[in-house]
Design a protein around this motif. Sequence first.
Motif, mmCIF file in Angstrom:
data_model
loop_
_atom_site.group_PDB
_atom_site.id
_atom_site.type_symbol
_atom_site.label_atom_id
_atom_site.label_comp_id
_atom_site.label_asym_id
_atom_site.label_seq_id
_atom_site.Cartn_x
_atom_site.Cartn_y
_atom_site.Cartn_z
ATOM 1 N N UNK A 258 -3.109 7.603 -10.220
ATOM 2 C CA UNK A 258 -4.289 8.015 -9.464
ATOM 3 C C UNK A 258 -4.081 9.334 -8.722
ATOM 4 N N UNK A 259 -2.837 9.832 -8.699
ATOM 5 C CA UNK A 259 -2.503 10.902 -7.759
ATOM 6 C C UNK A 259 -2.388 12.288 -8.379
ATOM 7 N N UNK A 260 -2.330 12.394 -9.689
ATOM 8 C CA UNK A 260 -2.092 13.704 -10.305
ATOM 9 C C UNK A 260 -3.186 14.696 -9.922
ATOM 10 N N UNK B 160 0.953 10.368 -3.617
ATOM 11 C CA UNK B 160 0.826 9.089 -4.318
ATOM 12 C C UNK B 160 0.988 7.883 -3.393
ATOM 13 N N UNK B 161 1.273 8.120 -2.098
ATOM 14 C CA UNK B 161 1.393 7.019 -1.148
ATOM 15 C C UNK B 161 0.640 7.377 0.137
ATOM 16 N N UNK C 89 6.692 14.664 -9.184
ATOM 17 C CA UNK C 89 7.426 15.931 -9.270
ATOM 18 C C UNK C 89 6.950 16.741 -10.470
ATOM 19 N N UNK C 90 6.632 16.085 -11.562
ATOM 20 C CA UNK C 90 6.040 16.802 -12.696
ATOM 21 C C UNK C 90 4.718 17.440 -12.294
ATOM 22 N N UNK D 85 0.822 -1.214 0.000
ATOM 23 C CA UNK D 85 0.000 0.000 0.000
ATOM 24 C C UNK D 85 0.849 1.254 0.000
ATOM 25 N N UNK D 86 2.088 1.160 0.484
ATOM 26 C CA UNK D 86 2.955 2.326 0.544
ATOM 27 C C UNK D 86 3.643 2.621 -0.785
ATOM 28 N N UNK D 87 3.626 1.684 -1.710
ATOM 29 C CA UNK D 87 4.254 1.923 -3.013
ATOM 30 C C UNK D 87 3.440 2.959 -3.787
ATOM 31 N N UNK D 88 4.104 3.874 -4.505
ATOM 32 C CA UNK D 88 3.384 4.989 -5.146
ATOM 33 C C UNK D 88 2.433 4.538 -6.244
#
Length: 306
Positions: A67-69, A281-282, A124-125, A60-63
């Motif tokens: 889904x996060x942008x 993302x995490x 980062x983008x 679950x901790x892996x980015x």
Amino acid sequence: MTLTAEISKDHSERSYSPEEIDPRIYDLYDEFCHTSMDRRTFLARAAALGIIGGVAMAQALLPRYAEAAMVKFTDPRIKPTYVEYDSPGGTSGKMRGYLVQPTGEGPFPAVVVIHENRGLNPHIEDVARRAALEGFLAFAPDGLYPIGGYPGNDEDGKAMQAGLDKGKLFTDLLNGAKFVKAHPLSTGKLGATGFCYGGGVVNAFAVEMGADLNAGVPFYGAAAKAEDVPKIQAPLLIQYAEDDPRINAMREGYEAALKSNGKSFEAHVYPGTKHGFHNNSTPRFNEEQAKIAWDRTVAFFKAHLA
């Protein structure tokens, strides 16, 4: 049961909220991020802890970047593009980065965004796009470009970055800061922000660039050496996670050196946060505190880059 079978079984049972993840898994993930540990070893060590659901917690901790942008690259309010720039003294003499300009003719105050220890990943983008939405000409260099660029996953990116000459990598990123400061769309005012490794780079920029840096916002990054603090001229907004022993061990000495040398800075520790809390993302992401930290960052840049 094999590790592969345990991963499958553990992952299928349930998902975990940030509060449910065992602190030992968070500590292991921090080690995974900042050492040469590979993913299989990370998951095997999570399984070896004997925590029910431990492997699923680790997974679950892996980015999950897709889904996060927060700001899509197709957002009509920005104009993103990849550009190359010369980098004398760097790894290869040539570099590339992600340039994002707001709509409008400009010029705009510039902000350079420095990545973590794994190259220019999608998070980062996204941060660069967020900065452009606030009216800044944002530029995020990819320190891995001379050896092929960000490879599409953080694990390989981490290994690639670890293999680079540290001095040449810093030169490549410093040249990126100089590039965006001198860009035709820039007002010539420059701010720098970065995360983890990138936060340390921002502190180093403050030392190296002197008055050429107008504001710095390091997020949970390594402090500058006390003997180098007299060279700093840019005002700093230093962002700390509450639970971050490695970085926070440097805090007292750094702030004492800044104070004794009469430097302009403010520092904030965000309650209930872990290293990496700004990265959405995490599950280390803390939405409330990340928003406060980002709002402070934007306000700081607007105050000092006007």
